[in-house]
Scaffold this active site. Structure first.
Site, PDB file in Angstrom:
ATOM      1  N   HIS B 264       0.900  -1.090  -0.023  1.00 30.55           N
ATOM      2  CA  HIS B 264      -0.095  -0.088   0.010  1.00 30.55           C
ATOM      3  C   HIS B 264       0.912   1.288  -0.016  1.00 30.55           C
ATOM      4  O   HIS B 264       0.594   2.153  -0.962  1.00 30.55           O
ATOM      5  CB  HIS B 264      -0.787   0.037   1.208  1.00 30.55           C
ATOM      6  CG  HIS B 264      -1.866   1.040   1.292  1.00 30.55           C
ATOM      7  ND1 HIS B 264      -3.356   1.162   1.017  1.00 30.55           N
ATOM      8  CD2 HIS B 264      -1.603   2.535   1.814  1.00 30.55           C
ATOM      9  CE1 HIS B 264      -3.629   2.285   1.160  1.00 30.55           C
ATOM     10  NE2 HIS B 264      -2.647   3.088   1.758  1.00 30.55           N
ATOM     11  N   GLU B 265       1.926   1.269   1.005  1.00 31.96           N
ATOM     12  CA  GLU B 265       2.623   2.568   1.034  1.00 31.96           C
ATOM     13  C   GLU B 265       3.647   2.791  -0.259  1.00 31.96           C
ATOM     14  O   GLU B 265       3.883   3.767  -0.693  1.00 31.96           O
ATOM     15  CB  GLU B 265       3.332   2.656   2.395  1.00 31.96           C
ATOM     16  CG  GLU B 265       2.516   2.313   3.470  1.00 31.96           C
ATOM     17  CD  GLU B 265       1.519   3.585   3.661  1.00 31.96           C
ATOM     18  OE1 GLU B 265       1.719   4.529   2.897  1.00 31.96           O
ATOM     19  OE2 GLU B 265       0.478   3.434   4.453  1.00 31.96           O
ATOM     20  N   HIS B 268       1.778   4.596  -2.760  1.00 29.44           N
ATOM     21  CA  HIS B 268       1.877   6.176  -2.588  1.00 29.44           C
ATOM     22  C   HIS B 268       3.240   6.643  -2.957  1.00 29.44           C
ATOM     23  O   HIS B 268       3.260   7.729  -3.721  1.00 29.44           O
ATOM     24  CB  HIS B 268       1.686   6.413  -1.070  1.00 29.44           C
ATOM     25  CG  HIS B 268       0.048   6.235  -0.583  1.00 29.44           C
ATOM     26  ND1 HIS B 268      -0.817   7.133  -1.210  1.00 29.44           N
ATOM     27  CD2 HIS B 268      -0.256   5.651   0.528  1.00 29.44           C
ATOM     28  CE1 HIS B 268      -2.133   7.095  -0.495  1.00 29.44           C
ATOM     29  NE2 HIS B 268      -1.693   5.944   0.439  1.00 29.44           N
ATOM     30  N   GLU B 294      -4.847   7.764  -2.951  1.00 29.30           N
ATOM     31  CA  GLU B 294      -5.435   6.417  -2.644  1.00 29.30           C
ATOM     32  C   GLU B 294      -5.711   5.396  -3.579  1.00 29.30           C
ATOM     33  O   GLU B 294      -5.522   4.234  -3.526  1.00 29.30           O
ATOM     34  CB  GLU B 294      -6.521   6.751  -1.697  1.00 29.30           C
ATOM     35  CG  GLU B 294      -6.936   5.694  -1.064  1.00 29.30           C
ATOM     36  CD  GLU B 294      -6.049   5.365   0.280  1.00 29.30           C
ATOM     37  OE1 GLU B 294      -5.262   6.278   0.708  1.00 29.30           O
ATOM     38  OE2 GLU B 294      -6.284   4.623   1.063  1.00 29.30           O
TER      39      GLU B 294
END
Lengths: 500, 500
Positions: B264-265, B268, B294
């Site tokens: 997830h990170e 980003h 997101e």
């Protein structure tokens, strides 16, 4: 006037906050920053540094200082406000005397000189660096002239690192010290040499790290307000009185760098941690000077960390951590090993007995270049002949000689003497502390360091930069910087080790 | 005019540098800062944030914008300069409309509300937090009124997190989505449940960390321009395009948080790393909005990281790292386990099928409170009854219900919808990418991710924040935010897993 003082302090607090933010950018750069972050980091740092300079040298600041100086004169001269106005006025006068054009040219020249120095050192090629060194010197002469008239052209440089210190004072101190230290080394060189080969063998990094942590925890390093990370060139930095960090490097095949490096940075850190909170967010919330700072690091590294009482307590622990390496090495052998005197080429690896001579050599050459009596081109020869005179060795090449230190390529002329002055101050404080606490050695032998830290806090740390360094040293020891205690210390310690 | 543009950009670069410096202060605070550093850190952060606000809302900035807006109108509207002037003008108008008194009162109220919320959550006592929530809402109504007239009182809040998005648009999207998602969950709940117990067992932290690093390295995370550290609440931050860092938390008894959190990170981070360097040191050098950001994190976490093609390639590797834990778990069982649908109380632990419903609930309650149709005191009841309607579960207490999220106590009303919008955008982009690269799934099955990153860079990342989010999504996908692709995705994926 109260309003003006409040406004004055509020601008200063903004500047301190900006400074701490820059310190964090620097800490991160040397610990965790990925290599590709360098370009952006340079931009951020230069912006913050410019904003900070603009804020400090603003007209508002100038007129506040003008109004507050007479007012501060009516206050107790030892009060925070009086000391603050005095210190800031001096800093303001210095910064506003230097034209922006010089700052820009110097920044460019320094970046280039540093870059060329790195290459020149790798290639052992002084000629490549020489024109840049000339430019650095030329810029520093111009810098000094912004502060004319002066007693000595080196004074304005020295003052940047050691507030209020004059070239003549430093020369007098060193002229007194040098022959005594040269003579000591000569005597030592005639004695049988000490074995320290056991220090050079594999020591697991993890255990070195843990042992260092254990030692400085006993010294009083406060982990709630600090941390230790790895860095290639160890340093101490802080982002407020409440967050004072150190870094250490670990050599897996040599126990000294981590062991004594950790104690050294701990000494710097205890100083910053011990500043009274009444000075928080003011520019006085730091050490009094480079020399006083260095006195604290050298005290923990050498006066404690290389002392026999310390190792009477700690050596069994070290042996327990490294049984295969040190189990068969006696305390006496270990103590002599970590104090081996060995004239060598590299300053940062020098022992206590030879260290100051490396500094004196540099100071003399810096002064001669600033005076114009030494051309940059003649520097290697001057360096090498002094190395022979003071230490009895001649570097085989310039990388091990005149090119070894980063300072000249970074324009840091005036910095070197503070290292040696710090050594002198450390023993002046030590003698005074011993007079106040006659059982100090017994405390160290029992692994008790709280009274030492308490004494340093009370006498030195809490005052931060309120007093100019010579004033502080005078208040604590009854004398300004004086080499005799250090000479006594060296003679006594190394006299015993080398049976002189 | 060129001079004005240059000056305008130079101020903006200073602001970006200050912002990155603040980002580093924040990163350090959540990774390495010793606890005793908090007080000083708060001071530094508030000073930099004030200096930054003063610089941005200065008269000089105002008059530069006034001069540059007509000039920007003569430029190609897709040029950097035109987009920059437009975006900055909007930001400037917003910031200068809000009076300093409101900012100060809000800062105080938020600090207090956050503090009380922490206690209230620990005590499961909503009544304690209720008056502070009322105050937060009241302050946000005042805030909205600075931007009157508006279509909806919630618009000015939403615009702070999703530039240009209107409440009516979000409501239309969610009203379309909600019944379809509720229906899907109802169908799933009637099917035999999936076993995911094998995910909850001891997994050595070191191995979890290394596996995550391996995965995101394959995704294209550039370690020369980034690093990963531990943090309690994982996040991504950056200090320039060249230094984009992520943090991860590792649960030694549950493989999911590190595994999917790292992916997830990474999503980003790839976005920030991919911004074109022509935007460097401008405020456009960041993601287009929270929702678009997101979409990138959820794409790597869910569309790739929870997909069957991905695990066809990666599951043998994972089994090799954790043979005793997963050696006897088949790929199909594993795939179903990591996609288990289980209506639960806590948003941050929700699966893909239920996640958006947690968001819709919050959005509806936020809007109702802002409109005044819902009193803060009636919130727990409204929360619990919607939880029952949408997810079929009722929280046993308010800590597992209305008090679970930090946002309301921090005044972050308007933030929640961006999480759900990000999910929708991720699938819109995915469908388009699949149309452009029909063999995308085969690439993933072979562990090849370069074309995916290349596509995202070209279509999304390099533009940074040049375009408003709806404009960007329209340009890339041919449509503004639209829930149908997400619904198709959920039905197809969970239809297969639960044999609907």
């Amino acid at each position: 006037m109260e309003d003006k003082l409040t406004r004055f302090k509020s601008i200063l607090s903004d500047l301190v906050d900006l400074g701490h933010s820059m310190a964090l950018l620097g800490w991160d750069q040397q610990t965790y920053m990925p290599p590709g972050g360098a370009e952006d980091r340079g931009n951020i740092q230069s912006t913050l540094s410019r904003l900070s300079h603009e804020k400090f040298t603003s007209e508002e600041m100038g007129s506040l200082i003008e109004d507050l100086v007479p007012y501060a004169g009516t206050l107790d001269p030892d009060s925070i406000d009086a000391c603050l106005v005095k210190a800031v006025k001096k800093q303001y006068d210095k910064q506003t005397r230097v034209p922006a054009e010089w700052v820009v040219e110097n920044a460019k020249a320094t970046t280039l000189a540093h870059h060329v120095w790195e290459q020149a050192r790798a290639e052992k090629n002084f000629d490549k660096f020489c024109p840049h060194l000339e430019h650095m010197i030329q810029l520093r002469r111009e810098y000094a002239d912004f502060f004319a008239p002066y007693d000595h052209v080196y004074d304005p440089l020295l003052d940047n690192f050691e507030r209020g210190m004059k070239t003549a004072e430093v020369q007098a101190i060193f002229n007194d010290l040098r022959p005594q230290q040269v003579e000591l080394i000569r005597s030592i060189s005639e004695q049988p040499q000490v074995d320290d080969s056991f220090l050079h063998q594999p020591f697991p990094e993890k255990d070195q790290w843990a042992f260092g942590v254990d030692v400085i925890t006993c010294f009083g390093y406060d982990w709630d307000h600090g941390r230790q990370d790895k860095a290639v060139h160890p340093f101490c930095t802080n982002f407020g009185i409440g967050d004072v960090r150190i870094t250490t490097r670990v050599d897996p095949n040599w126990v000294n760098p981590a062991l004594f490096g950790t104690m050294h940075e701990n000494g710097h850190a205890l100083y910053e941690m011990g500043v009274d909170r009444s000075l928080a967010r003011l520019p006085l919330a730091t050490g009094a000077s480079m020399a006083v700072h260095e006195s604290q690091s050298r005290m923990y590294e050498n006066l404690i960390g290389r002392s026999l009482p310390f190792w009477k307590f700690y050596y069994p622990r070290l042996q327990e951590v490294f049984p295969s390496q040190l189990g068969n090495v006696s305390l006496e052998t270990f103590y002599k090993g970590i104090n081996k005197v060995h004239p060598s080429f590299i300053r940062v690896e020098a022992d206590e007995a030879t260290y100051n001579l490396h500094i004196m050599l540099r100071l003399e050459l810096e002064i001669a270049m600033m005076e114009g009596s030494l051309e940059a081109g003649d520097l290697p020869e001057a360096w090498n002949s002094r190395m022979q005179d003071y230490l009895g060795v001649t570097p085989p090449d310039d990388a091990l000689g005149v090119l070894q230190d980063v300072h000249w390529s970074s324009g840091l002329m005036g910095y070197f003497p503070t290292y040696a002055l710090g050594n002198l101050v450390s023993v002046q404080l030590w003698e005074r502390m011993q007079a106040d606490m006659p059982d100090m050695e017994e405390q160290i032998e029992r692994g008790e360091f709280a009274s030492i830290l308490g004494w340093l806090r009370e006498k030195v740390h809490r005052h931060g930069a309120k007093y100019e360094p010579q004033d502080l040293i005078q208040r604590v020891t009854g004398s300004t910087i004086n080499p005799q205690p250090y000479v006594r210390y060296l003679k006594s310690k190394f006299g015993a080790i080398y049976e002189l």
